[in-house]
Design a protein around this motif. Structure first.
Motif, PDB file in Angstrom:
ATOM      1  N   PHE A 164      13.419  15.548  28.531  1.00 14.19           N
ATOM      2  CA  PHE A 164      13.716  16.782  29.267  1.00 14.19           C
ATOM      3  C   PHE A 164      15.006  17.399  28.766  1.00 14.19           C
ATOM      4  N   CYS A 178      18.619  16.276  29.760  1.00 16.98           N
ATOM      5  CA  CYS A 178      19.023  14.888  29.492  1.00 16.98           C
ATOM      6  C   CYS A 178      20.383  14.885  28.791  1.00 16.98           C
ATOM      7  N   CYS A 194      17.756  11.648  25.197  1.00 20.68           N
ATOM      8  CA  CYS A 194      16.787  12.574  24.587  1.00 20.68           C
ATOM      9  C   CYS A 194      17.348  13.265  23.339  1.00 20.68           C
ATOM     10  N   HIS A 218      13.377   7.949  32.530  1.00 23.47           N
ATOM     11  CA  HIS A 218      12.096   7.960  31.803  1.00 23.47           C
ATOM     12  C   HIS A 218      12.094   6.942  30.679  1.00 23.47           C
TER      13      HIS A 218
HETATM   14 NI    NI Z   1      16.312  11.494  28.348  1.00 28.21          NI
END
Ligand code: NI
Length: 231
Positions: free
Chosen positions: A97, A100, A104, A189
């Motif tokens: 996302f 993040c 990420c 996640h």
């Molecule tokens: Ni992330």
């Protein structure tokens, strides 16, 4: 010898029970217990096992477990896309996302560096970010974000149901985290990078913090071994 076998069996049993319990307590609202178990188990082996034949960092999936497949999402131009729009292409897929703070961006940067390191071979592979935060990741937000990593990177989002469906097919875990001291929420996640073949099936998974060099070499060897499924 018997004692060694007995102790190993007990340890294995303890591991299975432990992972099952962990899966039970951490599974997402849309995740069945079986799916949670498979994804937590993959997490453990992904961190502990590097398969040298996949170039170090690539993880071959045990036969019988099929990850990937059909999806319906929206791309960063606001157009509806499905897996069929990517058929015949290789993809490196990451679920994350745009808000993040650290993981990420690191993993997306790794994908971009790996593709650059692959030279002409890299052009056969489409880098894809699938948002697990569709509430905030609009097509426009994704367009701005993915362009910072790679000119060909695709950013996909969708309705919460569409995102949940594709995450299930890839055994991706995600969940909203809202702490009292934070003004906004984060998403917890799982963080694997998936190499998807031209048939839409996952061929390899890369664990978090795989180096761009290891990823480039594993992906190149998969491209050269042809369009054959790994199992
Ligand atoms: Ni992330």
């Amino acid at each position: 010898m018997l004692r060694v076998i007995r102790i190993s069996a007990l340890l294995l049993l303890a591991l299975v029970v432990g992972v099952w319990g962990y899966a039970w307590t951490t599974r997402g609202p849309d995740e069945t217990l079986g799916e949670a178990f498979a994804s937590r188990l993959a997490g453990i082996f992904g961190q502990e096992l590097a398969v040298p034949s996949a170039g170090g960092g690539g993880m071959q999936l045990p036969g019988g477990i099929t990850l990937g497949g059909a999806f319906e999402l929206t791309n960063q131009e606001g157009r509806a896309v499905t897996d069929r729009d990517f058929a015949g292409r290789w993809m490196l897929v990451y679920f994350g996302f745009t808000y993040c703070p650290d993981v990420c961006p690191t993993e997306l940067g790794t994908i971009a560096s790996a593709l650059d390191a692959m030279g002409a071979d890299g052009e056969q592979v489409t880098p894809v970010l699938i948002s697990i935060d569709p509430e905030r990741d609009t097509p426009a937000a994704l367009a701005d974000y993915v362009g910072r990593f790679h000119p060909r990177m695709q950013g996909l989002t969708g309705t919460p149901e569409q995102v949940a469906a594709v995450a299930r097919r890839y055994r991706v875990y995600y969940s909203k985290v809202q702490r009292p001291e934070m003004t906004t929420y984060l998403m917890d996640h799982s963080s694997f990078i998936y190499l998807v073949g031209p048939d839409g099936r996952v061929r390899s998974m890369f664990r978090p913090e795989t180096s761009p060099e290891a990823m480039a070499s594993a992906v190149t060897s998969q491209l050269r071994s042809g369009a054959r499924p790994a199992s």
